[in-house]
Design an enzyme around this catalytic site. Structure first.
Site, mmCIF file in Angstrom:
data_model
loop_
_atom_site.group_PDB
_atom_site.id
_atom_site.type_symbol
_atom_site.label_atom_id
_atom_site.label_comp_id
_atom_site.label_asym_id
_atom_site.label_seq_id
_atom_site.Cartn_x
_atom_site.Cartn_y
_atom_site.Cartn_z
ATOM 1 N N HIS A 199 -2.927 10.546 5.532
ATOM 2 C CA HIS A 199 -3.024 10.796 4.204
ATOM 3 C C HIS A 199 -3.141 12.734 3.572
ATOM 4 C CE1 HIS A 199 -4.223 6.430 2.850
ATOM 5 N NE2 HIS A 199 -3.037 6.912 1.806
ATOM 6 N N ASP A 272 5.543 4.236 3.086
ATOM 7 C CA ASP A 272 4.720 5.081 3.036
ATOM 8 C C ASP A 272 4.522 5.521 1.782
ATOM 9 O OD1 ASP A 272 1.588 4.350 2.526
ATOM 10 O OD2 ASP A 272 1.110 4.632 4.221
#
Length: 565
Positions: A199, A272
């Site tokens: 992230h 993702d």
């Protein structure tokens, strides 16, 4: 099967390029009603799916209405019915936490030790998701967590053993898919052995190909054998798998060469989120969306920003129009997506709650009341938030609590006045999104009849609260101390570790209960009584409290190595 193929072929032939590109986007939005920006998005762009986060959730009933409303917008707009996806892993990563039987997370399930429990937990969760109009779950996590400093996987994994992760993962996939939910194995080919959160940046895993084959890929091979509907790619660079510095999500060598051709996977490949820094900072979300499709992805996930979703759609249209991507390549993905939508009943979406309930009841037995192999014989009606399902969650949670060491023979706790400090859960990764921090270990112990002085401290306030906590511990009527840590084992010395060091100097019996990472003990080697709980949800707090006072036995076994006596 041939009828399904014919129908998919017919549907594909009726679709424009815009329709096809839309099927390859799965988007998130802000809000709890099917209106505003998400309504505009669905009306203007024939996107293939929506992903829910906690920001979209008020209650299960509201989620059910939201799902129905979004599907209706897609239907009125002439679009293919939607995938409606969510990250409902259980434990610390769950978007819906109230009004359902929230199951323990994966490491807790592994600590409890039953593969059948993994199946039952997933099947119950899947039925509840299905009752809310959700048809795809971004679970299970099949990363082998063998790095104590992993900041994003940890207790989301079944543990450090590739065999156990494979076995428990396959059972979880079967549970979700037998409930009619498309399961998603993630994060291919493995996010377990990294100390970087994708992230935030681009992790690099430098293991050679033999090691990756032996460890990281083992659970994903088991998922393929279990016919998992979807695989989510990791935003990680594996030099042994990709000659250029490209994350897996953008690597043709990995997605097409390894996953499709070598491993023979025929299901959906979903990226993702393309807004994660590993992609957005290094490649740009929109440009990377095109690169991901070139690499072999079927669904591009853009979870947050409407402008990026629209720009990615336009970029993919332009890539086909310019000849960069062939329409044949687009047709391959869309055929696959339509086929799996047909398989999961998405193309035959029910229009009212009665039909949904009938479908759920036809899916098979309640896993508590009947054997799980009696799939078609159940007459037990499905009920969301069923007390029977809560009992399954409680049973698994209680079995998971692990006594790692008790060298001072402090357990069970004496029925004496006890200082109990709970370090509140905090968001340590975007995967957590948000956590409920109201439950305390002190309240749970008090409910079990222990006389408690109850303190809850936010993790970022432990340092400034240390003096007051030591003063509370010094009181003459305090005879024992229990502290619930939350990710105390960070790479640097955490204030929680300092606090525990000071408390130990008081000479009073002290027990540590790790309310998330069992690796906390690696930073607390001198602690003599140590419990691993794997999560800090209210159910886990209750289970820890029962074990600490001796109402239930410690039955859990560590799914990771701590090298402790």
């Amino acid at each position: 099967m041939q009828r399904m193929k014919d129908r998919v072929k017919q549907r594909l032939g009726q679709m424009s390029l815009r329709d096809k590109i839309g099927q390859m986007l799965l988007c998130g939005f802000h809000g709890t009603e099917p209106e505003g920006a998400v309504e505009t998005l669905l009306q203007r762009y024939p996107i293939g799916g929506i992903v829910y986060f906690a920001r979209n959730v008020v209650s299960p009933e509201q989620v059910e209405r939201l799902s129905g409303g979004l599907q209706n917008i897609a239907q009125v707009s002439g679009n293919v019915p939607l995938w409606i996806a969510i990250d409902q892993e259980g434990g610390m990563v769950a978007r819906i936490t109230e009004g359902i039987a929230l199951m323990p997370g994966q490491m807790a399930i592994a600590a409890a030790g039953s593969v059948q429990d993994a199946y039952e937990a997933a099947r119950i969760s899947g039925m509840e998701l299905r009752s809310m109009g959700i048809n795809m779950n971004f679970a299970p996590v099949l990363d082998v967590n063998n790095n104590a400093n992993n900041p994003v996987i940890g207790v989301r994994s079944f543990g450090e053993s590739e065999e156990k992760v494979a076995e428990f993962g396959a059972a979880t996939i079967a549970g979700f898919q037998n409930a009619g939910i498309a399961a998603t194995a993630k994060h291919f080919p493995g996010h377990g052995d990294t100390d970087t959160d994708s992230h935030l940046d681009l992790p690099v895993i430098t293991h050679d190909r033999a090691r990756v084959n032996r460890v990281e890929l083992a659970p994903f091979r088991a998922a393929i054998a279990e016919d998992v509907d979807a695989m989510m790619s990791a935003h990680i660079y594996f030099p042994a798998l990709e000659p250029e510095r490209l994350p897996v999500t953008l690597s043709h060598s990995v997605l097409t060469g390894l996953l499709r051709k070598e491993l023979g996977y025929e299901g959906i490949i979903v990226t993702d989120c393309m807004e994660m820094n590993a992609i957005a900072v290094h490649y740009g979300t929109v440009d990377a969306a095109v690169m991901a499709v070139e690499a072999g992805a079927d669904i591009v996930l853009i979870s947050h920003t409407a402008q990026l979703q629209m720009e990615a759609f336009d970029a993919l249209i332009h890539a086909v129009d310019s000849g960069r991507i062939s329409e044949r390549r687009i047709n391959e993905s869309v055929t696959r997506l339509l086929t799996f939508k047909a398989k999961r009943g998405v193309l035959e979406r029910e229009n009212d709650a009665a039909d949904v309930e009938q479908l759920l009841n036809a899916m098979g037995p309640d896993p508590v009341t009947e054997p799980t192999n009696a799939v078609a014989s159940s007459t037990v009606p499905f009920r969301r938030n069923d007390p029977i399902h809560h009992k399954v969650a409680q049973r698994i949670s209680e079995k998971s609590i692990t006594r790692v060491r008790d060298n001072q023979h402090m357990l069970p706790l004496k029925r004496e006045r006890t200082l109990v400090i709970t370090v509140a859960a905090e968001v340590t990764s975007i995967a957590d999104e948000q956590l409920d921090g109201a439950a305390t270990l002190g309240a749970a112990l008090s409910a079990q009849g222990l006389e408690v002085v109850d303190w809850m401290v936010p993790a970022d306030e432990v340092a400034i609260s240390t003096a007051r906590l030591i003063q509370a511990a010094e009181a003459e009527d305090i005879t024992q101390i229990v502290i619930g840590t939350y990710n105390a084992g960070s790479p640097s010395v955490d204030p929680q570790c300092r606090l525990i060091g000071w408390l130990q100097q008081l000479g009073k019996p002290l027990a540590v209960a790790a309310l998330r990472s069992p690796y906390d003990l690696l930073k607390l080697p001198d602690v003599q009584t140590y419990i691993a709980a794997y999560e800090s949800r209210p159910l886990a707090m209750d289970s820890v409290a029962k074990a600490l006072i001796g109402r239930i036995p410690f039955e859990g076994n560590l799914p990771v190595s701590l090298d402790v006596d």
